[in-house]
Design a protein around this motif. Sequence first.
Motif, PDB file in Angstrom:
ATOM      1  N   VAL A  80       0.840  -1.209   0.000  1.00  0.00           N
ATOM      2  CA  VAL A  80       0.000   0.000   0.000  1.00  0.00           C
ATOM      3  C   VAL A  80       0.869   1.250   0.000  1.00  0.00           C
ATOM      4  O   VAL A  80       0.616   2.214  -0.742  1.00  0.00           O
ATOM      5  N   THR A  81       1.930   1.244   0.828  1.00  0.00           N
ATOM      6  CA  THR A  81       2.823   2.406   0.905  1.00  0.00           C
ATOM      7  C   THR A  81       3.497   2.662  -0.436  1.00  0.00           C
ATOM      8  O   THR A  81       3.561   3.806  -0.904  1.00  0.00           O
ATOM      9  N   THR A  84       0.670   3.871  -3.111  1.00  0.00           N
ATOM     10  CA  THR A  84       0.180   5.239  -2.906  1.00  0.00           C
ATOM     11  C   THR A  84       1.310   6.258  -3.055  1.00  0.00           C
ATOM     12  O   THR A  84       1.061   7.404  -3.436  1.00  0.00           O
ATOM     13  N   TRP A 419      -3.859   6.650   7.238  1.00  0.00           N
ATOM     14  CA  TRP A 419      -4.939   6.784   6.253  1.00  0.00           C
ATOM     15  C   TRP A 419      -4.982   8.161   5.596  1.00  0.00           C
ATOM     16  O   TRP A 419      -4.946   8.250   4.356  1.00  0.00           O
ATOM     17  N   THR A 422      -1.049   8.892   3.906  1.00  0.00           N
ATOM     18  CA  THR A 422      -0.446   7.863   3.049  1.00  0.00           C
ATOM     19  C   THR A 422      -1.428   7.342   2.004  1.00  0.00           C
ATOM     20  O   THR A 422      -1.013   6.912   0.933  1.00  0.00           O
ATOM     21  N   VAL A 423      -2.724   7.394   2.312  1.00  0.00           N
ATOM     22  CA  VAL A 423      -3.712   6.792   1.399  1.00  0.00           C
ATOM     23  C   VAL A 423      -4.713   7.806   0.833  1.00  0.00           C
ATOM     24  O   VAL A 423      -4.788   7.996  -0.384  1.00  0.00           O
ATOM     25  N   SER A 450      -8.965   2.917  -0.165  1.00  0.00           N
ATOM     26  CA  SER A 450      -8.981   4.007   0.819  1.00  0.00           C
ATOM     27  C   SER A 450      -9.867   3.671   2.015  1.00  0.00           C
ATOM     28  O   SER A 450      -9.483   3.885   3.172  1.00  0.00           O
ATOM     29  N   CYS A 453      -8.293   1.028   4.325  1.00  0.00           N
ATOM     30  CA  CYS A 453      -7.211   1.604   5.132  1.00  0.00           C
ATOM     31  C   CYS A 453      -7.760   2.504   6.233  1.00  0.00           C
ATOM     32  O   CYS A 453      -7.149   2.620   7.309  1.00  0.00           O
TER      33      CYS A 453
END
Length: 482
Positions: A80-81, A84, A419, A422-423, A450, A453
Motif C-alpha cells: 500500500v505504501t 500510494t 490513512w 499515506t492513502v 482508501s 485503510c
Amino acid sequence: MGEQQLQHRQVFDVSLDVPQQPGSKCFDDDGRLKRTGTVWTASAHIITAVIGSGVLSLAWATAQLGWIAGPAVMFLFSFVTYYTSTLLSACYRTGDPVTGKRNYTYMDAVRSNLGGLRVRICGLFQYLNLFGVAIGYTIASAISMMAIKRSNCFHKSGRKDPCHMSSNPYMIAFGVTEIIFSQIPNFDQLWWLSLVAAVMSFTYSTIGLGLGIAQVAANGKVAGSLTGISIGTVTQTEKIWRSFQALGDIAFAYSYSIILIEIQDTIKCPPPSEAKTMKKATLISVSVTTLFYMLCGCMGYAAFGDMSPGNLLTGFGFYNPYWLLDIANAAIVIHLVGAYQVYCQPLFAFVEKQAAQRFPDSEFITRDIRIPLPGSRFYNLNLFRLVWRTIFVILTTLISMLLPFFNDIVGLLGALGFWPLTVYYPVEMYIAQKRIPKWSTKWLCLQILSFACLIITVAAAAGSIAGVILDLKSYKPFKTDY
C-alpha cells in the motif's frame, strides 16, 4: 524591497520574484538553484525516514498477530505504501510531468489538485504528525541511551542491580543536540546527515537481526504461534487492543509519505522526470526496508515468542554481548538525530515561509547575519530561525518527558498519519489529476483501498489510545524511572 528581504524571498518564494531561467546552468526552470538529488540521495532520505525506531517494535507487533497475520500485514502495508507513494509522486508537477508547475510541499500538491478546505485539513494532519514524530524520536533516543547505561550496569553487577534511572537527562541531551542540528537551513543541505543516518539504521537493524538468529539457535527452536500471543498470557480484551495497536506500530514503521514531496523536490530533472526517479527510489527503499522488517520482526518473534519486548534492542531480551548492544543503541541514537531533522525540516520551512509572508518588513524574520566559516565560506544566521526552532525542540522535549511511552506513542502516530496522508490524499489527488471518471472500475478500486485503510487506521488508533490510558494509570510525570 531591501537587499536582505529580497534574499529571504529568494529562499522561500523564488518563483514569484525571480524570472525563470530554463537555459541557465545554475538554475532550474522555476528560477531556483539547480537541484542535485539523484535516485540514491532520494533513497537515502527515504530509508532514513522509514527504517526508524519503528523497526524495533516489529517483533512485539508480530507477537500480537502471530506467524500468519504478522508477516502478511507487514507485506500489505509495504505494498500500500509503495503504491500510494507512486500516486503521490505523480502529483509533484501539475500538468506535464516534465515541464508542469512544481508543487514544493505536500500541501502545495493538495492545493493544486484538490483545493478548498481539504488543504487546511491536510496541513493540520501533516504538521501534527511531524510534531508527533519529533516527540516519538526523542522518546526512542532516550530509551536507547539509557539502554547503553543499563547494559553496562547489568554487566558490572551480574544482573543483581535493577539499574533504575530517569529518562529525563537523556531526553534533554538529545534536545540540545537537535537544537544545534536544527540550524541547518533547509532540506537540500541534509543529504550528508541522511546518508550517515541510513548507514546507522542498517547497522542496528542488522545487529538486531543477528542477535535474533543467535537467540533462536541458542533456544534450539522457533518460538511463537500461528495466532500470536496466547490467551492466559493476556486477557481476551487485551489481545484485541494489542492486535489493533500492532497495526499502528507497523503503519508507523512505513510512514514517510508526509515528506515524500519535499524529498522529491531535491531531485534533479530532466532526464528522467522527478516522478520516474522518485518511483525508482521508492521501489528500492520500500523493498529494502520490507526485507529488513520481515527479518527483524520475524526473527525477534522467533527468539522470544509471547515475551517479545516492545523495543527489540532496549527491552533486554538480549543481555550479551553487551558491547554489541551498546553499538546498536549508539547507532539508533545517531540515526534518530538525522531522522528528526528529515521529518522536521518541512515543518520548519512552512512556519518560516508563513512568517516571511505575513511580516515581510520585519528584520528579525527576514535578515540573515553572515558568519564566516573556515575555507572562505559563510553561514547565514537567521535570528527568527534560531529562536523558533529552539523553542520547537524544547517543546517536543518537554512533551516527551511527560509521555515516555514508546510503543503506545508509536502506534498512535502510525494510526493518525497512515490513512489521511499515506492513502486518502494521494488517492484523491491522483483521481483529480488523471480525471478518472466517477464509478469507473479504477475509481471504485481506489475508493475501496482508501476505505479499507480507514478501517485499519480507526482500529489502530483505538488500540493505541487504550494503551496510553493504561500507562497513565501508573505513571507520575517527570518521576517515573526505568
